[in-house]
Design an enzyme around this catalytic site. Structure first.
Site, PDB file in Angstrom:
ATOM      1  N   SER A 181      -3.008   6.528   5.971  1.00  0.00           N
ATOM      2  CA  SER A 181      -2.410   5.431   6.723  1.00  0.00           C
ATOM      3  C   SER A 181      -3.309   5.040   7.887  1.00  0.00           C
ATOM      4  O   SER A 181      -3.645   5.867   8.729  1.00  0.00           O
ATOM      5  CB  SER A 181      -1.023   5.846   7.259  1.00  0.00           C
ATOM      6  OG  SER A 181      -0.506   4.866   8.134  1.00  0.00           O
ATOM      7  N   SER A 183       0.813   3.624   2.265  1.00  0.00           N
ATOM      8  CA  SER A 183       0.794   4.255   3.581  1.00  0.00           C
ATOM      9  C   SER A 183       2.168   4.733   4.048  1.00  0.00           C
ATOM     10  O   SER A 183       2.257   5.553   4.957  1.00  0.00           O
ATOM     11  CB  SER A 183       0.231   3.284   4.627  1.00  0.00           C
ATOM     12  OG  SER A 183       1.128   2.210   4.860  1.00  0.00           O
ATOM     13  N   LYS A 225       5.104   0.229   9.520  1.00  0.00           N
ATOM     14  CA  LYS A 225       4.918   1.646   9.849  1.00  0.00           C
ATOM     15  C   LYS A 225       6.207   2.148  10.492  1.00  0.00           C
ATOM     16  O   LYS A 225       7.161   1.412  10.688  1.00  0.00           O
ATOM     17  CB  LYS A 225       3.751   1.847  10.825  1.00  0.00           C
ATOM     18  CG  LYS A 225       2.426   1.248  10.392  1.00  0.00           C
ATOM     19  CD  LYS A 225       1.805   1.954   9.206  1.00  0.00           C
ATOM     20  CE  LYS A 225       0.486   1.287   8.814  1.00  0.00           C
ATOM     21  NZ  LYS A 225      -0.076   1.877   7.565  1.00  0.00           N
ATOM     22  N   SER A 232       0.835  -1.203   0.000  1.00  0.00           N
ATOM     23  CA  SER A 232       0.000   0.000   0.000  1.00  0.00           C
ATOM     24  C   SER A 232       0.871   1.254   0.000  1.00  0.00           C
ATOM     25  O   SER A 232       2.091   1.184   0.118  1.00  0.00           O
ATOM     26  CB  SER A 232      -0.919   0.008   1.235  1.00  0.00           C
ATOM     27  OG  SER A 232      -0.163   0.288   2.400  1.00  0.00           O
TER      28      SER A 232
END
Length: 296
Positions: free
Chosen positions: A261, A102, A157, A100
């Site tokens: 995100s 994010s 992350k 993704s």
């Protein structure tokens, strides 16, 4: 068996294959091969002319008895390869694919990355129990972890808050323990593909770790209502900001693409037991070879 299923349970499947092929290899090495040799020797003796036979004749006679069954041969060949891959990805380095946007602009969709599995401690494969302490995650690290709401999924992350930190997010800017994080404007970021738009880009200095983040002016700062997750009482949410105190043994994670995100703002803290490792290198992007290399 779908591709998604294989990806989701790859570690468990690899472990099962290693156990099965390992058992077959061990049985053949210490039991079955000896039985085949005995059968071959008995076949020679039954001819009654073992001493008169040439080496070629003996080999032709005993070869069928010594030959491994195909499934045993393949298992024995694959076992060391499977075992090596399992050890490497369980204790040293594991590859992941970024699914993704994010983590833009740090990581792009399609980046194939390597994750250091031992820098945060040695953990048992599959169960993830830490058996040897090494280092703890630091603010600014890009970390892969098991998604708290579904540990079968891997997320990536950036570590924003470590245990004991007070994290405040207001007007799309962070403060850690009351100290404002510095932001330096950069050139606007152009998104690729069908989503052709610009985002504001900043160099964020997260207590000594500088990296770039994206903001979208058209997106709101916060949720319409405070989310509920384990230990959410450690957080206070208001219209345009929130503050969370990170519990012991947990981490607060945010994506670099701040307005695109799903992270700790929405589903809460990441417990230490969910940590997979530290992402540190892009080893391939088939759409852009220039992406290969280390990143912050």
């Amino acid at each position: 068996m779908s591709f998604q299923f294989l990806v989701k349970y790859f570690a468990s499947i690899l472990f099962l294959l290693m156990i099965v092929t390992g058992i077959i290899w061990a049985l053949d090495s210490f039991v079955w091969s000896k039985r085949r040799k005995i059968l071959a020797q008995n076949a020679l003796k039954q001819t009654g002319r073992e001493d008169q036979m040439s080496e070629d004749e003996k080999h032709a006679l005993i070869a069928p008895f010594l030959r491994q069954p195909t499934w045993v041969e393949y298992s024995g060949s694959f076992f060391p390869v499977i075992a090596l891959v399992f050890v490497l990805r369980s204790f040293l380095f594991e590859p992941f694919k970024i699914p993704s946007a994010s983590m833009l602009p740090t990581l792009y969709v399609g980046d194939l990355i390597l994750v250091n599995k031992f820098t945060y401690g040695i953990r048992l494969p599959i169960v993830g129990t830490k058996i040897i302490e090494v280092n703890n995650p630091k603010r600014g690290d890009v970390m892969v972890f098991k998604y708290p709401n579904d540990p079968s999924l891997d997320y990536i992350k950036r570590v924003v808050g470590v245990p004991g930190d007070v994290v405040t997010y207001k007007d799309k800017k962070l403060s850690i323990n009351g100290q404002a994080v510095s932001y330096v404007p950069q050139n606007e970021f152009l998104h690729d593909g069908a989503d052709l738009r610009y985002s504001k880009q900043y160099a964020e200095n997260l207590t000594g770790v500088e990296h770039r983040i994206l903001n979208n002016d058209s997106a709101g700062t916060m949720l319409l209502q405070a989310p509920q997750f384990p230990m959410s009482e450690q957080c206070s949410y208001e219209y345009d900001n929130f503050t969370c105190k990170v519990p012991e043994g947990h981490y607060f994670m945010m994506g670099d693409n701040r307005d695109d995100s799903m992270d700790s703002r929405y589903w809460g803290f990441v417990p230490d037991k969910n940590i997979v490792g530290k992402a540190f290198f892009i080893w391939m992007n088939f759409g852009d070879l220039k992406r290969i290399g280390s990143f912050k």
